[in-house]
Design an enzyme around this catalytic site. Structure first.
Site, PDB file in Angstrom:
ATOM      1  CE1 TYR A 138      -7.315 -47.202   2.613  1.00  0.00           C
ATOM      2  CE2 TYR A 138      -9.389 -47.736   1.531  1.00  0.00           C
ATOM      3  CZ  TYR A 138      -8.126 -48.117   1.972  1.00  0.00           C
ATOM      4  OH  TYR A 138      -7.699 -49.401   1.777  1.00  0.00           O
ATOM      5  CE  LYS A 185     -28.479 -47.008 -25.665  1.00  0.00           C
ATOM      6  NZ  LYS A 185     -28.528 -45.777 -26.467  1.00  0.00           N
TER       7      LYS A 185
HETATM    8  C1  LIG Z   1     -29.900 -45.407 -26.206  1.00  0.00           C
HETATM    9  C2  LIG Z   1     -30.804 -44.861 -27.248  1.00  0.00           C
HETATM   10  C3  LIG Z   1     -32.177 -44.735 -27.002  1.00  0.00           C
HETATM   11  C4  LIG Z   1     -32.784 -45.014 -25.655  1.00  0.00           C
HETATM   12  O1  LIG Z   1     -32.648 -43.876 -24.844  1.00  0.00           O
HETATM   13  P1  LIG Z   1     -33.268 -43.795 -23.361  1.00  0.00           P
HETATM   14  O2  LIG Z   1     -32.928 -42.433 -22.916  1.00  0.00           O
HETATM   15  O3  LIG Z   1     -32.560 -44.842 -22.567  1.00  0.00           O
HETATM   16  O4  LIG Z   1     -34.713 -44.060 -23.487  1.00  0.00           O
HETATM   17  C5  LIG Z   1     -32.981 -44.302 -28.036  1.00  0.00           C
HETATM   18  N1  LIG Z   1     -32.473 -44.013 -29.244  1.00  0.00           N
HETATM   19  C6  LIG Z   1     -31.155 -44.106 -29.520  1.00  0.00           C
HETATM   20  C7  LIG Z   1     -30.648 -43.753 -30.881  1.00  0.00           C
HETATM   21  C8  LIG Z   1     -30.275 -44.528 -28.533  1.00  0.00           C
HETATM   22  O5  LIG Z   1     -28.965 -44.614 -28.813  1.00  0.00           O
END
Ligand SMILES: *Cc1c(COP(=O)(O)O)cnc(C)c1O
Length: 365
Positions: free
Chosen positions: A256, A35
């Protein structure tokens, strides 16, 4: 001449990390979670290195379509399920597996016209109170789904809230087990933290694990453990160069607001990297950085296009010197993204995902 900042993606690190996760996951099948543009790495760039996974888990249809366009024929899972009725048409067309986490999902499916029934993952809210059916409503949801002609196999899933901290997974695991033990179907529970920290328990690994962050070389439980502790390698390096130098006398300010004031003679390097590149503006002076492979630290406020570093400890530093903001330097020296994230009060996940569009990305060969 383009600005010298660029991100380098390391396919060999992705491959290594996938192998490392597999080793920790025993016989469980592995969803590579891609994702958020593969956590900022780019699905197209990460695909080849991660195709040894058993499936890809994504958030939306666009990502699923990208995987099918790349020629991936094996499972693709929509982690949050569909967002509207017509998404189910693409699920049928692309043969996507999808999560069912509320009644409206079942309603949509019951109205969907499909030749081939769908493989679905029924999600339980076992304590995190984000997505999923409550334990007490889980069984009736399962029965409703099971009665639909649109449904093929029903798998069971949940997500842990404390896999990365001291509380652990025991409570949610026993809740999940108590309400599913007599139901048929494959199970999926573990994210990266659960695989690495609790993978000694076969019930945590179950049939499918869902690692994301570990594949990209960041420790899910930093600062309890480092990526090196888990045997993970950085899959992204953010690199740039020095574009200026300044010699300071005691009392001189940097940047800054003059947030940094020299208390001794110092040499400052100006790096072509700022918050508009995705480097967090909140990093304080003292955040680690590599110059020509030597570890030094930032000074003063991060600006939009630049940040400053102390190069006093790197006497050979000059305009054009290599700078690594996170990941690996050409010398092989590693600066873990988790260290930079911790200094900024965030996690490696956020920095990877926030890599700005204007940063050129190349794939290491
Ligand atoms: C993003 C996600 C993962 C992966 O999690 P990590 O901490 O990056 O390993 C697993 N299961 C779900 C439902 C997620 O949304």
């Amino acid at each position: 001449m383009p600005r010298p900042i660029h991100a380098l993606i390391h396919p060999q690190a992705l491959r290594h990390n996938l192998a490392r996760v597999r080793q920790a996951a025993g016989d469980a099948k592995v969803w590579a979670v891609v994702k958020a543009r593969a956590y900022g790495h780019g699905i197209e760039r990460a695909f080849d290195a991660l195709r040894g996974a058993d499936g890809f888990a994504v958030l939306d249809l666009h990502e699923a379509q990208t995987l099918r366009d790349l020629g991936w024929r094996a499972p693709v899972l929509l982690l949050e399920g569909v967002f509207e009725q017509r998404d189910l048409e693409l699920c049928s067309r692309l043969d996507l597996w999808h999560v069912i986490h509320h009644e409206a999902h079942i309603d949509m499916l019951s109205r969907h016209k499909t030749q081939a029934p769908h493989r679905v993952f029924l999600k339980m809210n076992s304590g995190m109170n984000r997505l999923g059916f409550t334990p007490s409503s889980f069984r009736s949801a399962w029965a409703r789904l099971n009665a639909l002609p649109q449904v093929d196999e029903i798998s069971l899933m949940t997500h842990f809230a404390h896999a990365d901290d001291a509380l652990g997974v025991a409570e949610q695991l026993s809740c999940f087990h108590a309400h599913t033990h007599d139901l048929q179907g494959e199970r999926s529970l573990a994210n990266s933290a659960a695989v690495l920290r609790h993978g000694h328990d076969a019930a945590v690994l179950a049939d499918w694990v869902r690692p994301g962050i570990a594949l990209y070389g960041s420790a899910p439980d930093h600062p309890l453990h480092t990526a090196a502790h888990w045997g993970l390698q950085p899959a992204m390096s953010l690199r740039s160069s020095l574009i200026g130098l300044q010699d300071l006398k005691p009392g001189d300010e940097v940047g800054y607001g003059g947030l940094f004031k020299a208390d001794r003679p110092m040499r400052i390097g100006v790096v072509a990297c700022g918050y508009a590149d995705g480097y967090p503006r909140h990093t304080p002076s003292g955040t680690p950085v590599l110059v020509d492979g030597f570890r030094t630290y930032t000074v003063g406020r991060v600006s939009m296009d630049m940040l400053c570093v102390d190069v006093t400890p790197v006497p050979a530093a000059q305009v054009g010197s290599r700078v690594t903001l996170w990941g690996s330097d050409a010398s092989g020296e590693v600066l873990c993204i988790d260290e930079v994230a911790a200094a900024a009060g965030t996690v490696g996940y956020e920095l990877m995902c926030a890599l700005a569009q204007r940063v050129a990305v190349t794939v290491d060969v």
